[in-house]
Design an enzyme around this catalytic site. Structure first.
Site, PDB file in Angstrom:
ATOM      1  NE  ARG A 103     -71.216  55.337  -1.812  1.00 43.96           N
ATOM      2  CZ  ARG A 103     -71.263  54.001  -1.875  1.00 43.96           C
ATOM      3  NH1 ARG A 103     -72.343  53.351  -1.492  1.00 43.96           N
ATOM      4  NH2 ARG A 103     -70.228  53.320  -2.314  1.00 43.96           N
ATOM      5  CG  HIS A 130     -67.477  53.202  -6.861  1.00 44.75           C
ATOM      6  ND1 HIS A 130     -66.916  53.778  -5.728  1.00 44.75           N
ATOM      7  CD2 HIS A 130     -68.159  52.107  -6.410  1.00 44.75           C
ATOM      8  CE1 HIS A 130     -67.244  53.062  -4.670  1.00 44.75           C
ATOM      9  NE2 HIS A 130     -67.989  52.053  -5.047  1.00 44.75           N
ATOM     10  CD  GLN A 133     -65.763  48.132  -5.651  1.00 37.71           C
ATOM     11  OE1 GLN A 133     -66.460  48.527  -4.729  1.00 37.71           O
ATOM     12  NE2 GLN A 133     -65.114  46.987  -5.603  1.00 37.71           N
ATOM     13  CG  ASP A 219     -72.592  47.979 -10.709  1.00 41.93           C
ATOM     14  OD1 ASP A 219     -73.018  47.482  -9.649  1.00 41.93           O
ATOM     15  OD2 ASP A 219     -72.364  49.199 -10.847  1.00 41.93           O
ATOM     16  NE  ARG A 287     -64.025  50.369  -2.029  1.00 44.44           N
ATOM     17  CZ  ARG A 287     -65.277  50.846  -1.909  1.00 44.44           C
ATOM     18  NH1 ARG A 287     -66.300  50.107  -2.264  1.00 44.44           N
ATOM     19  NH2 ARG A 287     -65.499  52.083  -1.485  1.00 44.44           N
TER      20      ARG A 287
END
Ligand code: CP
Ligand code: NVA
Length: 304
Positions: A103, A130, A133, A219, A287
């Protein structure tokens, strides 16, 4: 050839079909307390240059459940924060582990790491993408509603890493994205890495973007690394809060998703994220199941 997962477009539709089925099987086994230890003796390095709750727990717990182990590194407690070249770090770390998740900030950083890595590298979030996700989000959609092909996803908010990844997924899996962002925060097609504009449509009004949608998603207004713009963004995004009116404009069967962490009263109202159409806790749990399938695939290929 080493298979990396640096962006959603690194896998094709048939690989995703396999992964969604495999994730479902892995999830069933987890729920039944059946062992699924296909990665015993394998080690995963987790490198975090930004904060995380879900990504860390899902990868770490997932790897242990598969019989493997993890090494956790951050910028602050490794030489990564003291300017050791990324290429040197990649060469060293990838001689000692079987798989690396990173990350970080710029996508170019993870690409440089992957280029010098002997083992597969997974994007655990960059400024641009991402993919883990969206892998989990689409798995979640399928669990609740079946195939996402031909459906419409409404994206309300920043033209950020999540938005870019939804656009890539739409091209690969054959659905549409209705995007509404404040002015100045639009999608940049070249950053999103998509072939054409055919799979998305831009709306000025977020409620219009939600009209008839099968899934409404948003988001945070300010992503990690952009904190200096917080005040400016609070003003610009004020009308991009998913509320009951937007959900009412969507299809009656529409789901609400948010990658989390969420700020109730900013990008989403509490009655939406905590309401009956929200599947955010399934998304978070998934996830782990989806990434277990992904790690197994990158290391072992398709399993019968
Ligand atoms: N959604 C997500 O990636 O959460 P974390 O930042 O907690 O890992
Ligand atoms: N867009 C957010 C996602 C957090 C999981 C960020 O990059 O901070």
């Amino acid at each position: 050839m080493i298979k990396h997962y640096l962006q959603f477009s690194d896998l094709d539709a048939s690989e995703y079909a396999y992964l969604f089925e495999r994730a479902a099987l892995i999830k069933r086994r987890f729920k039944a307390y059946e062992k699924h230890q296909t990665l015993s003796d394998r080690t995963l390095a987790l490198i975090f240059e930004k904060a995380s709750t879900r990504t860390r727990v899902s990868f770490e717990a997932g790897m242990y459940q598969m019989g493997g182990s993890v090494v956790h590194l951050t910028t602050g407690d490794s030489q990564l924060g003291r300017a050791e070249p990324i290429e040197d770090s990649a060469k060293v770390i990838s001689r000692m582990v079987d798989l690396v998740m990173i990350r970080t900030f710029e996508q170019t950083k993870i690409e440089a790491f992957a280029q010098h890595s002997r083992v597969p590298v997974i994007n655990g979030l960059t400024n641009e993408f991402h993919p883990c996700q969206i892998l989990a989000d689409i798995f979640t959609y399928i669990e609740h509603r079946g195939s996402i092909a031909g459906k419409t996803v409404a994206w309300v908010g920043d033209g950020n890493n999540m938005a870019n990844t939804w656009l890539q997924a739409a091209e690969i899996l054959g659905f549409k994205v209705h995007v509404s962002t404040p002015r100045g925060y639009e999608i940049d097609q070249s950053v999103a890495g998509i072939r054409s504009g055919a799979s998305y449509q831009v709306f000025k009004d977020p409620k219009q973007a939600c009209a008839g949608a099968d899934l409404v998603t948003t988001d945070v207004w300010t992503s990690m690394g952009f904190e200096a713009e917080n005040e400016e963004r609070r003003k610009a995004f004020a009308n991009w809060r998913v509320d009951a009116g937007m959900m009412a404009a969507a299809d009656p069967q529409a789901l609400f998703m948010h990658c989390l962490p969420a700020h109730r009263g900013e990008e989403v109202d509490a009655d939406v994220i905590d309401g009956p159409q929200s599947v955010v806790w399934d998304e978070a749990e998934n996830r782990m199941h989806a990434q277990k399938a992904l790690m197994e695939y990158l290391l072992l290929g398709r399993q019968d």
